[in-house]
Design a protein around this motif. Sequence first.
Motif, PDB file in Angstrom:
ATOM      1  N   GLY A 189       0.807  -1.220   0.000  1.00 38.94           N
ATOM      2  CA  GLY A 189       0.000   0.000   0.000  1.00 38.94           C
ATOM      3  C   GLY A 189       0.832   1.258   0.000  1.00 38.94           C
ATOM      4  O   GLY A 189       0.352   2.344   0.352  1.00 38.94           O
ATOM      5  N   CYS A 190       2.101   1.155  -0.382  1.00 40.16           N
ATOM      6  CA  CYS A 190       2.997   2.307  -0.375  1.00 40.16           C
ATOM      7  C   CYS A 190       2.752   3.197  -1.596  1.00 40.16           C
ATOM      8  O   CYS A 190       2.665   2.715  -2.728  1.00 40.16           O
ATOM      9  CB  CYS A 190       4.445   1.821  -0.359  1.00 40.16           C
ATOM     10  N   GLN A 191       2.657   4.496  -1.370  1.00 39.19           N
ATOM     11  CA  GLN A 191       2.396   5.432  -2.461  1.00 39.19           C
ATOM     12  C   GLN A 191       3.451   6.544  -2.548  1.00 39.19           C
ATOM     13  O   GLN A 191       3.280   7.502  -3.292  1.00 39.19           O
ATOM     14  CB  GLN A 191       1.002   6.062  -2.288  1.00 39.19           C
ATOM     15  N   ASP A 192       4.530   6.414  -1.781  1.00 39.48           N
ATOM     16  CA  ASP A 192       5.576   7.445  -1.756  1.00 39.48           C
ATOM     17  C   ASP A 192       6.340   7.423  -3.088  1.00 39.48           C
ATOM     18  O   ASP A 192       7.016   6.449  -3.425  1.00 39.48           O
ATOM     19  CB  ASP A 192       6.542   7.174  -0.592  1.00 39.48           C
ATOM     20  N   ILE A 193       6.249   8.507  -3.844  1.00 42.78           N
ATOM     21  CA  ILE A 193       6.859   8.552  -5.181  1.00 42.78           C
ATOM     22  C   ILE A 193       8.389   8.464  -5.115  1.00 42.78           C
ATOM     23  O   ILE A 193       9.031   7.999  -6.057  1.00 42.78           O
ATOM     24  CB  ILE A 193       6.432   9.819  -5.953  1.00 42.78           C
ATOM     25  N   LEU A 195      10.193   6.552  -3.180  1.00 42.13           N
ATOM     26  CA  LEU A 195      10.579   5.142  -3.116  1.00 42.13           C
ATOM     27  C   LEU A 195      10.597   4.534  -4.514  1.00 42.13           C
ATOM     28  O   LEU A 195      11.536   3.834  -4.896  1.00 42.13           O
ATOM     29  CB  LEU A 195       9.598   4.368  -2.229  1.00 42.13           C
ATOM     30  N   TYR A 196       9.567   4.807  -5.287  1.00 38.02           N
ATOM     31  CA  TYR A 196       9.488   4.289  -6.649  1.00 38.02           C
ATOM     32  C   TYR A 196      10.586   4.905  -7.524  1.00 38.02           C
ATOM     33  O   TYR A 196      11.130   4.239  -8.411  1.00 38.02           O
ATOM     34  CB  TYR A 196       8.107   4.551  -7.246  1.00 38.02           C
ATOM     35  N   ALA A 197      10.928   6.161  -7.261  1.00 39.53           N
ATOM     36  CA  ALA A 197      11.969   6.852  -8.038  1.00 39.53           C
ATOM     37  C   ALA A 197      13.343   6.225  -7.777  1.00 39.53           C
ATOM     38  O   ALA A 197      14.151   6.071  -8.695  1.00 39.53           O
ATOM     39  CB  ALA A 197      11.990   8.339  -7.694  1.00 39.53           C
ATOM     40  N   GLU A 227      16.164   6.062   5.367  1.00 45.08           N
ATOM     41  CA  GLU A 227      14.863   5.459   5.705  1.00 45.08           C
ATOM     42  C   GLU A 227      14.277   4.718   4.495  1.00 45.08           C
ATOM     43  O   GLU A 227      13.744   3.620   4.624  1.00 45.08           O
ATOM     44  CB  GLU A 227      13.886   6.550   6.178  1.00 45.08           C
ATOM     45  N   TYR A 228      14.404   5.330   3.322  1.00 43.52           N
ATOM     46  CA  TYR A 228      13.905   4.697   2.096  1.00 43.52           C
ATOM     47  C   TYR A 228      14.675   3.395   1.802  1.00 43.52           C
ATOM     48  O   TYR A 228      14.092   2.383   1.416  1.00 43.52           O
ATOM     49  CB  TYR A 228      14.025   5.649   0.902  1.00 43.52           C
ATOM     50  N   VAL A 229      15.976   3.485   1.974  1.00 40.24           N
ATOM     51  CA  VAL A 229      16.828   2.312   1.716  1.00 40.24           C
ATOM     52  C   VAL A 229      16.452   1.165   2.658  1.00 40.24           C
ATOM     53  O   VAL A 229      16.386   0.005   2.243  1.00 40.24           O
ATOM     54  CB  VAL A 229      18.320   2.681   1.870  1.00 40.24           C
ATOM     55  N   ASP A 230      16.176   1.481   3.906  1.00 45.55           N
ATOM     56  CA  ASP A 230      15.782   0.452   4.877  1.00 45.55           C
ATOM     57  C   ASP A 230      14.496  -0.251   4.445  1.00 45.55           C
ATOM     58  O   ASP A 230      14.350  -1.462   4.615  1.00 45.55           O
ATOM     59  CB  ASP A 230      15.590   1.073   6.262  1.00 45.55           C
ATOM     60  N   ILE A 231      13.575   0.520   3.890  1.00 42.57           N
ATOM     61  CA  ILE A 231      12.310  -0.071   3.413  1.00 42.57           C
ATOM     62  C   ILE A 231      12.577  -0.993   2.229  1.00 42.57           C
ATOM     63  O   ILE A 231      12.068  -2.118   2.164  1.00 42.57           O
ATOM     64  CB  ILE A 231      11.308   1.039   3.013  1.00 42.57           C
ATOM     65  N   ILE A 232      13.397  -0.511   1.280  1.00 42.16           N
ATOM     66  CA  ILE A 232      13.701  -1.306   0.078  1.00 42.16           C
ATOM     67  C   ILE A 232      14.414  -2.607   0.451  1.00 42.16           C
ATOM     68  O   ILE A 232      14.186  -3.656  -0.157  1.00 42.16           O
ATOM     69  CB  ILE A 232      14.540  -0.476  -0.924  1.00 42.16           C
ATOM     70  N   LYS A 233      15.253  -2.558   1.482  1.00 42.87           N
ATOM     71  CA  LYS A 233      15.989  -3.756   1.909  1.00 42.87           C
ATOM     72  C   LYS A 233      15.079  -4.827   2.501  1.00 42.87           C
ATOM     73  O   LYS A 233      15.475  -5.988   2.626  1.00 42.87           O
ATOM     74  CB  LYS A 233      17.079  -3.376   2.910  1.00 42.87           C
ATOM     75  N   THR A 234      13.860  -4.455   2.879  1.00 45.04           N
ATOM     76  CA  THR A 234      12.920  -5.454   3.409  1.00 45.04           C
ATOM     77  C   THR A 234      12.234  -6.228   2.282  1.00 45.04           C
ATOM     78  O   THR A 234      11.581  -7.239   2.538  1.00 45.04           O
ATOM     79  CB  THR A 234      11.831  -4.782   4.276  1.00 45.04           C
ATOM     80  N   LEU A 235      12.370  -5.738   1.041  1.00 43.93           N
ATOM     81  CA  LEU A 235      11.731  -6.392  -0.097  1.00 43.93           C
ATOM     82  C   LEU A 235      12.553  -7.596  -0.552  1.00 43.93           C
ATOM     83  O   LEU A 235      13.770  -7.643  -0.357  1.00 43.93           O
ATOM     84  CB  LEU A 235      11.559  -5.390  -1.247  1.00 43.93           C
ATOM     85  N   ASN A 236      11.898  -8.538  -1.188  1.00 40.44           N
ATOM     86  CA  ASN A 236      12.552  -9.782  -1.595  1.00 40.44           C
ATOM     87  C   ASN A 236      12.833  -9.774  -3.098  1.00 40.44           C
ATOM     88  O   ASN A 236      11.907  -9.800  -3.904  1.00 40.44           O
ATOM     89  CB  ASN A 236      11.652 -10.971  -1.242  1.00 40.44           C
ATOM     90  N   PRO A 237      14.123  -9.756  -3.497  1.00 41.60           N
ATOM     91  CA  PRO A 237      14.442  -9.730  -4.929  1.00 41.60           C
ATOM     92  C   PRO A 237      14.235 -11.081  -5.614  1.00 41.60           C
ATOM     93  O   PRO A 237      14.309 -11.185  -6.824  1.00 41.60           O
ATOM     94  CB  PRO A 237      15.927  -9.344  -4.944  1.00 41.60           C
ATOM     95  N   LYS A 238      13.972 -12.124  -4.811  1.00 42.03           N
ATOM     96  CA  LYS A 238      13.764 -13.465  -5.375  1.00 42.03           C
ATOM     97  C   LYS A 238      12.475 -14.042  -4.791  1.00 42.03           C
ATOM     98  O   LYS A 238      12.484 -14.723  -3.767  1.00 42.03           O
ATOM     99  CB  LYS A 238      14.959 -14.364  -5.050  1.00 42.03           C
ATOM    100  N   PRO A 239      11.334 -13.806  -5.431  1.00 45.76           N
ATOM    101  CA  PRO A 239      10.038 -14.245  -4.883  1.00 45.76           C
ATOM    102  C   PRO A 239       9.925 -15.755  -4.664  1.00 45.76           C
ATOM    103  O   PRO A 239       9.119 -16.198  -3.850  1.00 45.76           O
ATOM    104  CB  PRO A 239       9.032 -13.783  -5.951  1.00 45.76           C
TER     105      PRO A 239
END
Length: 456
Positions: A189-193, A195-197, A227-239
């Motif tokens: 549900g993230c909408q912060d532009i 992060l996407y940038a 803070e943005y980097v910390d969020i991205i690091k929680t994502l999984n690059p290998k589903p």
Amino acid sequence: MNMNFNLNLTQEQKLVMTQQMQLSIKILQMSGLELQEHIDREAQENPVLEISYNDSSNESEIKNRLDYKELVKYLQFDNYSHQYYYKNDEEEISPFNFVYEKKSLRQYLIEQLIDMSIEAKLKEVCEFIIDNLDSKGYLDLEIEEISKELKIKKELANKALSLVQSLDPPGIAARNLKECLKLQLQRKGCQDINLYAIIENHLENLGESRYGVIAKTLEIDLKKVQEYVDIIKTLNPKPSSGFYTGDEVKYITPDAYIRKIGDDYHIIMNEDLSPKLTINEKYKEIIQVDEDSEAASYVKDKINNALFLIKSIEHRKSTIYKVLAKILEMQKDYFDYGEKYLKPMTLKDISESINMHESTVSRAIKEKYINTNRGTIKIKDLFTTKLSHNSQEDVSTTIIKKEIKELIDKEDKSKPLSDQAICDYLNKKGMNISRRTVAKYREEMNIKSSSKRRRF
């Protein structure tokens, strides 16, 4: 032009390895899985060899063992005898006790589709997409290719892809890493532009910790970038992580188990690693009836090969046991108290103490594992080089690496320790180590430099 032809007699020593010697060496360095595959191949090619997975020790089996001992004498088989160094334990331990079933990624995704009320045609397209996912869970097809392959409209292909991408795990069926990460952000549900940038334009800067470049481009401060980097690091690059995709390494089969009973450690060789191998009785009779016939000659050759295989497997087992027994003697503190107590130990240390060639020890531990109270570990990982210590005995490089990691884990992340600072600290503790060695060990542990570890 000198055209003299002379006949000279010279004497030299050469070691010529027979095929049997080569096979024995090959079997010694096989992993458990390779050994099982080799035995299966031999059983298919050699009709006199019988494989039994039954552990029972009945009278006929004992008689059979005695028979082929006599057969060895009859064939005047080369003496490859060895002592049986390994122990058996009453408790039957199977490597399959350590295996659990993995659900395939495809199965998991199809199960989710079944629960949905969707039309048959859409379901077929979804299944096609699922069947074309790679081992990471990515889709290596574009909408145009799906449309052309299935002869369907692009709208239907897009609808099917969106449906598959809505399934768990998040990020599934992405066409690339950027899409994979974005799908996961959308699921959150993230909408912060911003992060996407960062994902779209700054993945390389993120990987190299060039946070200043990101901050300047997005016109935000370094702390916000962090803070943005910390969020991205929680994502999984290998589903596909956690699912069986067919590419995973097969389960590890330990060659031995080390168990502490009372005050003593015992080495229990994994008898389930190779089945019981015996000689078929019918083929023995052929030799006994007419030992000069062509059939008897063929059978003799096959029995010879089978006996050598049996002896080579037993030799492999006893060699591994002998090496493990010495390792256990030298590293008892490690098994008692853990990694901090791992002593420096090299192949030469073991080979000299058990009067065995260094190359033999190397082959005996190659791709071999042992199951201990500290989990299943690679035997090779117990071998470490040493660094001199000013006040005590030599220190294992494993302990040095552990010290470096602990220092970095506890450091102030806003002011990370430099390699020189870590070097100075370790030298104060009496460890003779240079800054370059600290950097080398840090890189071996995949730990970034101080500038890239800094947090704002």
